[in-house]
Design an enzyme around this catalytic site. Structure first.
Site, short mmCIF file in Angstrom:
data_model
loop_
_atom_site.label_atom_id
_atom_site.label_comp_id
_atom_site.label_asym_id
_atom_site.label_seq_id
_atom_site.Cartn_x
_atom_site.Cartn_y
_atom_site.Cartn_z
N GLN A 162 0.99 -1.07 0.14
CA GLN A 162 0.05 -0.01 -0.07
C GLN A 162 0.83 1.04 -0.02
OE1 GLN A 162 -2.44 -1.80 3.37
NE2 GLN A 162 -4.01 -0.28 2.06
N ARG A 173 3.56 -0.11 13.04
CA ARG A 173 3.48 -1.58 12.44
C ARG A 173 3.57 -1.70 10.80
NH1 ARG A 173 -1.83 -3.58 11.02
NH2 ARG A 173 -1.83 -6.07 10.94
N HIS A 202 0.79 -9.35 4.64
CA HIS A 202 -0.17 -8.56 4.51
C HIS A 202 -0.69 -8.49 2.92
CE1 HIS A 202 -2.38 -4.70 6.35
NE2 HIS A 202 -3.01 -4.88 5.23
N ASN A 222 -2.02 -10.71 8.47
CA ASN A 222 -3.00 -9.73 8.43
C ASN A 222 -4.49 -10.09 7.84
OD1 ASN A 222 -3.88 -6.68 9.01
ND2 ASN A 222 -4.26 -6.94 6.91
N GLU A 223 -5.52 -10.05 8.72
CA GLU A 223 -6.86 -10.31 8.15
C GLU A 223 -6.98 -11.70 7.24
OE1 GLU A 223 -8.54 -6.69 6.66
OE2 GLU A 223 -8.40 -5.75 8.71
N ASN A 251 -8.43 -5.94 13.88
CA ASN A 251 -8.35 -4.57 13.38
C ASN A 251 -10.03 -4.33 13.42
OD1 ASN A 251 -5.89 -5.11 12.75
ND2 ASN A 251 -6.20 -5.58 10.46
N TYR A 276 -13.21 -1.73 12.33
CA TYR A 276 -13.59 -0.68 11.48
C TYR A 276 -15.09 -0.62 11.62
CZ TYR A 276 -9.18 -0.55 9.17
OH TYR A 276 -7.73 -0.49 9.00
N GLU A 325 -5.33 -2.34 14.16
CA GLU A 325 -5.86 -1.20 13.03
C GLU A 325 -6.92 -0.70 13.57
OE1 GLU A 325 -6.30 -2.56 9.06
OE2 GLU A 325 -4.10 -3.53 9.31
N TRP A 334 -4.84 3.22 11.70
CA TRP A 334 -4.68 2.86 10.34
C TRP A 334 -5.35 4.11 9.43
CZ3 TRP A 334 -2.27 -0.49 7.39
CH2 TRP A 334 -2.54 -0.67 6.02
N GLU A 363 -5.52 1.94 -1.30
CA GLU A 363 -6.58 1.30 -0.48
C GLU A 363 -7.19 0.24 -1.38
OE1 GLU A 363 -7.81 0.88 2.40
OE2 GLU A 363 -9.25 0.04 1.93
N TRP A 364 -6.37 -0.78 -1.78
CA TRP A 364 -6.74 -2.08 -2.56
C TRP A 364 -7.72 -1.57 -3.59
CZ3 TRP A 364 -3.04 -4.79 -0.93
CH2 TRP A 364 -2.61 -5.01 0.35
C1 PNW Z 1 -8.00 -3.67 6.41
N1 PNW Z 1 -13.58 -4.96 3.23
O1 PNW Z 1 -8.60 -4.02 5.00
C2 PNW Z 1 -6.55 -3.82 5.93
O2 PNW Z 1 -5.87 -4.55 6.70
C3 PNW Z 1 -5.86 -2.70 5.51
O3 PNW Z 1 -4.87 -3.07 4.53
C4 PNW Z 1 -6.75 -1.57 4.66
O4 PNW Z 1 -6.05 -0.59 4.30
C5 PNW Z 1 -7.67 -1.16 5.92
O5 PNW Z 1 -8.53 -2.26 6.68
C6 PNW Z 1 -8.75 -0.31 5.57
O6 PNW Z 1 -9.81 -0.82 4.70
C7 PNW Z 1 -9.85 -3.97 4.67
O7 PNW Z 1 -13.95 -4.20 2.37
C8 PNW Z 1 -10.28 -3.82 3.33
O8 PNW Z 1 -14.43 -5.41 4.06
C9 PNW Z 1 -11.39 -4.17 2.79
C10 PNW Z 1 -12.33 -4.60 3.57
C11 PNW Z 1 -12.07 -5.04 4.90
C12 PNW Z 1 -10.86 -4.63 5.39
#
Ligand code: PNW
Length: 456
Positions: A20, A77, A120, A164-165, A294, A296, A362, A409, A416-417
């Site tokens: 990233q 991290r 990751h 990670n995740e 993590n 969110y 995160e 984070w 962002e993927w």
């Molecule tokens: C996490 N979703 O990712 C990751 O650990 C990070 O790399 C990322 O940047 C951060 O959260 C913010 O998104 C996710 O779409 C990315 O459900 C997408 C999802 C969940 C987690």
């Protein structure tokens, strides 16, 4: 003004991940990861964005460590790119390892504790060509990669995370297909889940052998699940399934030594029971020094149809479950803001999986930041988000939960993927044209929290 005091030894940090932020995707022998390949697939990433330029961290590493020092971070991290260390998953590449060697030394010199994540999401594409995480052998390849990294850095780094995740890797990567490698094969996602957990177990064994004094764990993405109608058995079943697939399928084998019975039954059509080798449970369930997670958002679920019927979902064996809108405030990613879920989740971990120290590895939010005429970024929404989530963490601490640290984070705006560069999570703004870094108001705010060990 009253303040919420945190323990004096509470760890305050920020997090990033290699793909990233680094850019320089072909430098010093690095070869393709599954994300480099996925970015070339038309339509896969918003705006057609790729890992270039990232935040050009590979070339600006020393400046970025300087930035961390200015903010007063205790810990940083970050993750290591497998395809730098073992390009194509093959022989060790000293030039690729060299970058992390210099980064670790720069952090230690600055008095910042490195927290390294080994995986990751950037699997070497050559290993995906041999089946990726659906292939059991990939777990062994991860152990080999871990051996190379711990051999080089294990003398200096005290905190390690294997994965990670893994939920995102397995279910978004192999079932929903919105993350690399972009496959839409539910059985492969179930196999990936088990092989990722196995990789964790094998990697952990390597860490124990080569760095016996290090602290080792991993980072899951956990979500409290709320049921739309608690009087409706179908809604209750929907919540059970989502909680199982998102949370318990990882927590139980890691911390209780076995998959939950209901997940083994739900996923029997995808051959989960048959994947489990004789020694797997013991490897996967080996003691952790900490559990990272993590946070969110929470999930709000129902079994009632809403007229939509997505072709591919991450919810293998729960494809019918829907996530209705509750009208809560949302971040720029469209994620509900739900700080109460954080204290609830912490209490649940403390109750259901006792005895393991917890870290929030995160937590953060994307907002549409605007640069004002004087160049500053007044990201009040992010401060509000951070404030409410730190209050929630404090509530759990006050209730006796063994929470030891918090990592925002992300340190920097970054890739962002599937959302590309459009979604900005940083407390530090990155101008992708000039690569100029500008700390946002939230960075100043967080910096003061760290200095005072307290949230206003
Ligand atoms: C996490 N979703 O990712 C990751 O650990 C990070 O790399 C990322 O940047 C951060 O959260 C913010 O998104 C996710 O779409 C990315 O459900 C997408 C999802 C969940 C987690």
């Amino acid at each position: 003004m009253t303040q919420l005091l945190f323990p004096p030894d509470f760890v305050w940090g920020a997090a990033t991940a290699a793909f990233q932020i680094e850019g320089s995707t072909t430098s010093d022998g690095r070869t393709d990861s599954i994300w480099d390949a996925f970015c070339r697939r038309p339509g896969a990433i918003a705006g057609g964005d790729t890992g270039e330029p990232g935040a050009d961290h590979y070339r600006r590493m020393h400046d970025d460590v300087g930035l961390m020092t200015e903010l007063g971070l205790h810990a940083y991290r970050f993750s290591i790119a497998w395809p730098r260390v073992r390009p194509d998953g093959g022989v060790v590449n000293p030039a690729g390892l060299g970058f992390y060697d210099r980064l670790v030394d720069a952090l230690l010199t600055a008095g910042i504790d490195p927290w390294i994540t080994l995986y990751h999401w950037d699997l070497p594409q050559a290993l995906e060509d041999r089946g990726g995480w659906a292939n059991r052998d990939t777990a062994q390849r991860f152990a080999d990669y871990t051996e190379a990294v711990i051999g080089a850095l294990g003398d200096r780094v005290r905190h390690w995370g294997t994965l990670n995740e893994p939920w995102c890797s397995a279910f978004m990567g192999y079932a929903q297909g919105t993350h690399a490698p972009g496959r839409t094969e539910p059985a492969a996602a179930v196999a990936a889940t088990h092989h990722l957990l196995l990789a964790h177990g094998l990697g952990l064994r390597v860490i124990r052998e080569l760095a016996p004094h290090a602290q080792a764990g991993l980072a899951l993405n956990l979500y409290p699940v709320r049921v739309a109608d608690p009087a409706d058995p179908a809604d209750l079943d929907a919540a059970r399934r989502i909680d199982g697939l998102q949370n318990r399928i990882f927590l139980d084998p890691l911390l209780r030594g076995a998959y939950p019975e209901d997940m083994l039954a739900d996923l029997a059509p995808f051959a989960l029971p048959e994947l489990i080798g004789a020694d797997d449970a013991k490897l996967i369930g080996a003691p952790l020094d900490y559990l990272g997670f993590n946070y969110y958002r929470d999930y709000f679920v129902t079994a009632k149809p809403d007229g939509t019927n997505p072709a591919h979902t991450p919810w293998v064996s729960a494809e019918h479950v829907r996530f209705p809108d509750r009208g809560l405030p949302r971040t720029a990613c469209g994620w509900d803001v739900a700080p109460d879920g954080l204290s609830e989740l912490l209490s649940r971990l403390h109750r259901d999986y006792p005895g393991v120290p917890l870290y929030i590895t995160e937590c953060g939010a994307a907002y549409d930041d605007r640069i004002t005429a004087d160049g500053s970024i007044a990201d009040d929404a992010r401060i509000t988000f951070l404030h409410s989530h730190l209050r929630a963490a404090h509530t759990a601490l006050a209730a006796g939960v063994d929470l030891r640290g918090f990592f925002y984070w992300s340190l920097l705006d970054n890739f962002e993927w599937a959302e590309g560069y459009a979604k900005r999570f940083g407390i530090v703004h990155v101008d992708y044209e000039t690569q100029v870094r500008t700390p946002k108001a939230s960075a100043r705010w967080y910096s003061r929290v760290i200095a005072e060990h307290a949230v206003p």
